[in-house]
Scaffold this motif. Structure first.
Motif, PDB file in Angstrom:
ATOM      1  N   HIS A 152       0.847  -1.195   0.000  1.00  0.00           N
ATOM      2  CA  HIS A 152       0.000   0.000   0.000  1.00  0.00           C
ATOM      3  C   HIS A 152       0.880   1.242   0.000  1.00  0.00           C
ATOM      4  CE1 HIS A 152      -3.124   2.880   0.806  1.00  0.00           C
ATOM      5  NE2 HIS A 152      -2.513   3.242   1.912  1.00  0.00           N
ATOM      6  N   GLN A 153       1.742   1.345   1.001  1.00  0.00           N
ATOM      7  CA  GLN A 153       2.629   2.499   1.104  1.00  0.00           C
ATOM      8  C   GLN A 153       4.005   2.021   1.538  1.00  0.00           C
ATOM      9  OE1 GLN A 153       1.367   5.500   3.861  1.00  0.00           O
ATOM     10  NE2 GLN A 153       2.706   7.027   2.977  1.00  0.00           N
ATOM     11  N   VAL A 154       5.024   2.543   0.903  1.00  0.00           N
ATOM     12  CA  VAL A 154       6.392   2.135   1.226  1.00  0.00           C
ATOM     13  C   VAL A 154       7.238   3.361   1.554  1.00  0.00           C
ATOM     14  CG1 VAL A 154       7.182   2.119  -1.174  1.00  0.00           C
ATOM     15  CG2 VAL A 154       8.341   0.716   0.492  1.00  0.00           C
ATOM     16  N   THR A 155       8.090   3.211   2.560  1.00  0.00           N
ATOM     17  CA  THR A 155       9.049   4.243   2.930  1.00  0.00           C
ATOM     18  C   THR A 155      10.431   3.610   2.925  1.00  0.00           C
ATOM     19  OG1 THR A 155       7.419   5.330   4.348  1.00  0.00           O
ATOM     20  CG2 THR A 155       9.744   5.885   4.721  1.00  0.00           C
ATOM     21  N   VAL A 156      11.314   4.112   2.067  1.00  0.00           N
ATOM     22  CA  VAL A 156      12.678   3.601   2.015  1.00  0.00           C
ATOM     23  C   VAL A 156      13.452   4.288   3.147  1.00  0.00           C
ATOM     24  CG1 VAL A 156      14.783   3.410   0.644  1.00  0.00           C
ATOM     25  CG2 VAL A 156      12.546   3.143  -0.448  1.00  0.00           C
ATOM     26  N   VAL A 157      13.904   3.487   4.110  1.00  0.00           N
ATOM     27  CA  VAL A 157      14.621   3.982   5.281  1.00  0.00           C
ATOM     28  C   VAL A 157      16.074   4.263   4.930  1.00  0.00           C
ATOM     29  CG1 VAL A 157      15.325   3.411   7.640  1.00  0.00           C
ATOM     30  CG2 VAL A 157      13.068   2.722   6.812  1.00  0.00           C
ATOM     31  N   ASN A 158      16.687   3.350   4.188  1.00  0.00           N
ATOM     32  CA  ASN A 158      18.050   3.513   3.686  1.00  0.00           C
ATOM     33  C   ASN A 158      18.156   2.634   2.438  1.00  0.00           C
ATOM     34  OD1 ASN A 158      19.120   0.817   4.423  1.00  0.00           O
ATOM     35  ND2 ASN A 158      18.949   1.533   6.539  1.00  0.00           N
ATOM     36  N   SER A 161       5.904  -8.298 -13.208  1.00  0.00           N
ATOM     37  CA  SER A 161       7.096  -7.543 -13.560  1.00  0.00           C
ATOM     38  C   SER A 161       8.229  -8.514 -13.873  1.00  0.00           C
ATOM     39  CB  SER A 161       7.507  -6.636 -12.398  1.00  0.00           C
ATOM     40  OG  SER A 161       8.769  -6.059 -12.627  1.00  0.00           O
ATOM     41  N   ALA A 162       9.144  -8.083 -14.703  1.00  0.00           N
ATOM     42  CA  ALA A 162      10.319  -8.898 -15.010  1.00  0.00           C
ATOM     43  C   ALA A 162      11.438  -8.669 -13.995  1.00  0.00           C
ATOM     44  CB  ALA A 162      10.819  -8.565 -16.412  1.00  0.00           C
ATOM     45  N   GLU A 163      11.253  -7.710 -13.092  1.00  0.00           N
ATOM     46  CA  GLU A 163      12.279  -7.389 -12.104  1.00  0.00           C
ATOM     47  C   GLU A 163      12.521  -8.566 -11.162  1.00  0.00           C
ATOM     48  OE1 GLU A 163      14.121  -4.755 -12.031  1.00  0.00           O
ATOM     49  OE2 GLU A 163      13.014  -3.454 -13.378  1.00  0.00           O
ATOM     50  N   VAL A 164      13.779  -8.873 -10.942  1.00  0.00           N
ATOM     51  CA  VAL A 164      14.169  -9.900  -9.981  1.00  0.00           C
ATOM     52  C   VAL A 164      14.603  -9.178  -8.715  1.00  0.00           C
ATOM     53  CG1 VAL A 164      15.806 -11.746  -9.488  1.00  0.00           C
ATOM     54  CG2 VAL A 164      14.893 -11.468 -11.796  1.00  0.00           C
ATOM     55  N   ILE A 165      14.096  -9.630  -7.577  1.00  0.00           N
ATOM     56  CA  ILE A 165      14.439  -9.004  -6.307  1.00  0.00           C
ATOM     57  C   ILE A 165      14.903 -10.075  -5.321  1.00  0.00           C
ATOM     58  CG2 ILE A 165      12.854  -7.063  -6.632  1.00  0.00           C
ATOM     59  CD1 ILE A 165      10.893  -8.484  -4.728  1.00  0.00           C
ATOM     60  N   GLU A 170      17.148  -4.322  -3.292  1.00  0.00           N
ATOM     61  CA  GLU A 170      16.087  -3.991  -4.250  1.00  0.00           C
ATOM     62  C   GLU A 170      14.909  -3.233  -3.632  1.00  0.00           C
ATOM     63  OE1 GLU A 170      17.309  -7.092  -3.795  1.00  0.00           O
ATOM     64  OE2 GLU A 170      18.573  -7.289  -5.555  1.00  0.00           O
ATOM     65  N   VAL A 171      15.024  -2.758  -2.399  1.00  0.00           N
ATOM     66  CA  VAL A 171      13.908  -2.003  -1.806  1.00  0.00           C
ATOM     67  C   VAL A 171      13.585  -0.767  -2.644  1.00  0.00           C
ATOM     68  CG1 VAL A 171      14.239  -2.834   0.557  1.00  0.00           C
ATOM     69  CG2 VAL A 171      15.370  -0.717  -0.179  1.00  0.00           C
ATOM     70  N   GLN A 172      14.567  -0.291  -3.411  1.00  0.00           N
ATOM     71  CA  GLN A 172      14.351   0.880  -4.266  1.00  0.00           C
ATOM     72  C   GLN A 172      13.306   0.606  -5.359  1.00  0.00           C
ATOM     73  OE1 GLN A 172      15.905   3.762  -3.547  1.00  0.00           O
ATOM     74  NE2 GLN A 172      17.108   2.828  -1.919  1.00  0.00           N
ATOM     75  N   LEU A 173      13.050  -0.662  -5.657  1.00  0.00           N
ATOM     76  CA  LEU A 173      12.079  -1.027  -6.699  1.00  0.00           C
ATOM     77  C   LEU A 173      10.646  -1.056  -6.183  1.00  0.00           C
ATOM     78  CD1 LEU A 173      14.068  -3.928  -8.417  1.00  0.00           C
ATOM     79  CD2 LEU A 173      13.837  -1.552  -9.195  1.00  0.00           C
ATOM     80  N   ALA A 221      19.132  -0.158   1.780  1.00  0.00           N
ATOM     81  CA  ALA A 221      18.918  -1.604   1.925  1.00  0.00           C
ATOM     82  C   ALA A 221      17.759  -1.957   2.845  1.00  0.00           C
ATOM     83  CB  ALA A 221      20.195  -2.263   2.438  1.00  0.00           C
ATOM     84  N   GLU A 222      16.933  -0.977   3.217  1.00  0.00           N
ATOM     85  CA  GLU A 222      15.827  -1.270   4.138  1.00  0.00           C
ATOM     86  C   GLU A 222      14.640  -0.360   3.858  1.00  0.00           C
ATOM     87  OE1 GLU A 222      16.321  -2.289   8.489  1.00  0.00           O
ATOM     88  OE2 GLU A 222      15.509  -0.254   8.640  1.00  0.00           O
ATOM     89  N   ALA A 223      13.452  -0.943   3.931  1.00  0.00           N
ATOM     90  CA  ALA A 223      12.219  -0.182   3.753  1.00  0.00           C
ATOM     91  C   ALA A 223      11.170  -0.694   4.723  1.00  0.00           C
ATOM     92  CB  ALA A 223      11.708  -0.313   2.320  1.00  0.00           C
TER      93      ALA A 223
END
Length: 110
Positions: free
Chosen positions: A19-25, A52-56, A87-90, A27-29
């Motif tokens: 629903h909602q994501v916050t990237v803390v750093n 999605s074709a993205e691999v995480i 991959e938290v940036q994705l 490597a962490e969200a």
């Protein structure tokens, strides 16, 4: 229940809708999620963004439900979770234009 998908595919027994994501750093969200398939347990590894074709490679390290830490989240329930991995940036919050993003993976062995 864990069941194999098409040959060459992967097994999915854990799925969370973001629903909602916050990237803390980098490597962490933290994310507010709804469990779509599970229960999803702490330690679950997510390796795919649905449709999605993205691999995480993300690990679920904490589940906070009803203001307390729990070890698993049952389907249809919501919680605040912590995910770790490069991959938290994705991950993306839901918007009217983009819709809901869901991540799929597997639970740790009991």
């Amino acid at each position: 229940m864990t069941e194999p998908l098409k040959p060459g595919s992967h097994v999915v027994d854990a799925e969370l809708q973001i629903h909602q994501v916050t990237v803390v750093n980098p490597a962490e969200a933290t994310a507010t999620v709804r469990c779509l398939l599970g229960p999803v347990r702490r330690g679950a590894r997510f390796n795919r963004i649905r449709d999605s074709a993205e691999v995480i490679d993300l690990e679920l390290t904490q589940i906070l439900a009803y203001h307390r830490t729990v070890d698993e989240l049952d389907p249809a329930h919501s919680a605040l979770v912590t995910l770790r991995g490069a991959e938290v940036q994705l991950l993306a919050s839901a918007t009217p234009d983009s819709g809901w993003q869901a991540i799929q993976g597997i639970n740790p062995l009991p």
